[in-house]
Design an enzyme around this catalytic site. Sequence first.
Site, short mmCIF file in Angstrom:
data_model
loop_
_atom_site.label_atom_id
_atom_site.label_comp_id
_atom_site.label_asym_id
_atom_site.label_seq_id
_atom_site.Cartn_x
_atom_site.Cartn_y
_atom_site.Cartn_z
N ARG A 1 9.20 11.51 -14.46
CA ARG A 1 8.16 11.17 -13.69
C ARG A 1 8.69 9.56 -13.25
O ARG A 1 8.19 8.86 -12.15
CB ARG A 1 6.85 11.02 -14.30
CG ARG A 1 5.63 10.59 -13.24
CD ARG A 1 4.37 11.05 -14.00
NE ARG A 1 4.29 10.02 -15.16
CZ ARG A 1 3.87 10.23 -16.32
NH1 ARG A 1 3.17 11.72 -16.41
NH2 ARG A 1 3.62 9.56 -17.23
N LYS B 1 6.64 6.48 8.20
CA LYS B 1 6.60 6.25 9.54
C LYS B 1 8.24 6.00 10.07
O LYS B 1 8.84 6.91 10.11
CB LYS B 1 5.78 4.89 9.94
CG LYS B 1 4.28 5.02 9.44
CD LYS B 1 3.73 5.82 10.26
CE LYS B 1 2.33 6.28 9.71
NZ LYS B 1 1.46 5.17 9.58
N ASP C 1 0.98 -5.54 4.93
CA ASP C 1 1.43 -4.18 5.44
C ASP C 1 2.50 -4.39 6.45
O ASP C 1 1.92 -4.60 7.77
CB ASP C 1 0.34 -3.29 5.63
CG ASP C 1 0.48 -1.97 6.40
OD1 ASP C 1 1.66 -1.67 6.59
OD2 ASP C 1 -0.69 -1.21 6.42
N TYR D 1 -5.10 -1.56 8.11
CA TYR D 1 -5.06 0.26 8.31
C TYR D 1 -6.52 0.60 7.70
O TYR D 1 -7.01 0.39 6.76
CB TYR D 1 -4.03 0.61 7.40
CG TYR D 1 -3.78 2.16 7.52
CD1 TYR D 1 -3.50 2.71 8.72
CD2 TYR D 1 -3.64 2.84 6.44
CE1 TYR D 1 -3.29 4.07 8.70
CE2 TYR D 1 -3.43 4.17 6.46
CZ TYR D 1 -3.38 4.95 7.67
OH TYR D 1 -2.99 6.04 7.51
C1 LIG Z 1 0.34 5.23 8.42
C2 LIG Z 1 0.04 3.84 7.87
C3 LIG Z 1 -0.33 3.88 6.55
C4 LIG Z 1 -0.37 4.94 5.82
O1 LIG Z 1 0.72 5.72 5.43
P1 LIG Z 1 0.75 7.19 5.20
O2 LIG Z 1 2.20 7.48 4.45
O3 LIG Z 1 0.38 7.95 6.00
O4 LIG Z 1 -0.44 7.16 3.85
C5 LIG Z 1 -0.48 2.40 6.06
N1 LIG Z 1 -0.35 1.37 7.06
C6 LIG Z 1 -0.20 1.48 8.21
C7 LIG Z 1 0.04 0.18 9.08
C8 LIG Z 1 0.28 2.94 8.80
O5 LIG Z 1 0.41 2.99 10.12
#
Ligand SMILES: *Cc1c(COP(=O)(O)O)cnc(C)c1O
Length: 389
Positions: free
Chosen positions: A52, A203, A178, A105
Amino acid sequence: MPPKDETRLIRAGHGAGRPAKTVGPAVQKGSTVLLPDAASLYPTDGRLTYGRQGLSAQFALQAALCELENARAVALYPSGLAALTGALLAVLKAGDEVLASDVIYRPTRRFCEQVLKRFGVGVRYFDSRQDPTELVAGASDATRLILMESPGSLSFEMQDVAQVAELARARGILTAADNTWAAGLLYRPLDHGVDISIQALTKYVAGHSDVFMGSAAVADAKLAHALDDGVHNLGWSVAGDEAYQVLRGLRTLPTRLARHGTSGLAVADWLRGRPEVVQVFHPALPGAPDHALWARDYSGACGLFGFSLRPAPSAAVDAFLDALSLFGLGFSWGGFESLAISCDHQLKVRNFHPDYGGPLMRLHIGLEDPADLIADLEQGFTAYRTAKA
Ligand SMILES: *Cc1c(COP(=O)(O)O)cnc(C)c1O
């Protein structure tokens, strides 16, 4: 006595020796880690004893992400959202307060509301265009962390992240960003004094809309420890196959982002000349909001930006989206394909409501030819005009 079939088949096929050297790392799969001797079962030096904690592919990805983010350590999480919630849980305790940008987000905000508050962590939201001095001056003795997202991934407001980080540090307040829009490449938060750089690897880094993963990167040893403990305490792990997949995406990140960036700007510039469009929200577009801040801090742009339509009934907004054939309608972004959404529904949870001039739309410009995408949008505008009339 020779071992029976059951035993032979369980012991067979293990000792293939050193794997051949391939371009990508070996992908180990395992929960159990076999230890060389009894004394190694309970090591005191943090040595690996269980799958893990990660194996070859996860370690390779972490090392590569350290390189990307100029980080000392990178923790991996099973999604971008888990990276955000995990990093927050790793450093917060009851009685603390978080100042969060109003544009964060939306699922992160839901976590703040439904989980952090339940565990006695206060959360206040700030206008992301608030002056950094004012913002940090407004922190209380309980403020432990400031959470930023710049540009915001729906409305693309930018914030002077470096200034907030500097002022916060002087008051002993942690900062987290973020940084999914910049993918760790176009902007490196750790280099600008931010304590925790978080991104949804789902992303741009993964880049193909087919895997979930998130990361939190830090430069400080104590924070690295706190994130590590956080991951272990919550019991999270990511699979070797998926770590491999994300690492494969990372190899082409700069090349893909360059294309997303130029195509996105070409489409944004075209949109700006359209009579159906009030405003384009793309910080890398000269003349767009926050362009100066982007130009000061960023080395490029990704393919994600917004624009507002002239006010129209929601049926006309839907007609625009439904007429698109190259743009998919769907959430998430950062893959090779172009996507479009309407945003107003998501803005409702915010505290601050600047006037965008009309319905807010978001486009992700993929790796298709931008002229084809523009022709597709033109078709959308025709449907929008017809529905609006
Ligand atoms: C998509 C996204 C997230 C979350 O990512 P996931 O992998 O879908 O949980 C967090 N912050 C931003 C700005 C995003 O666009």
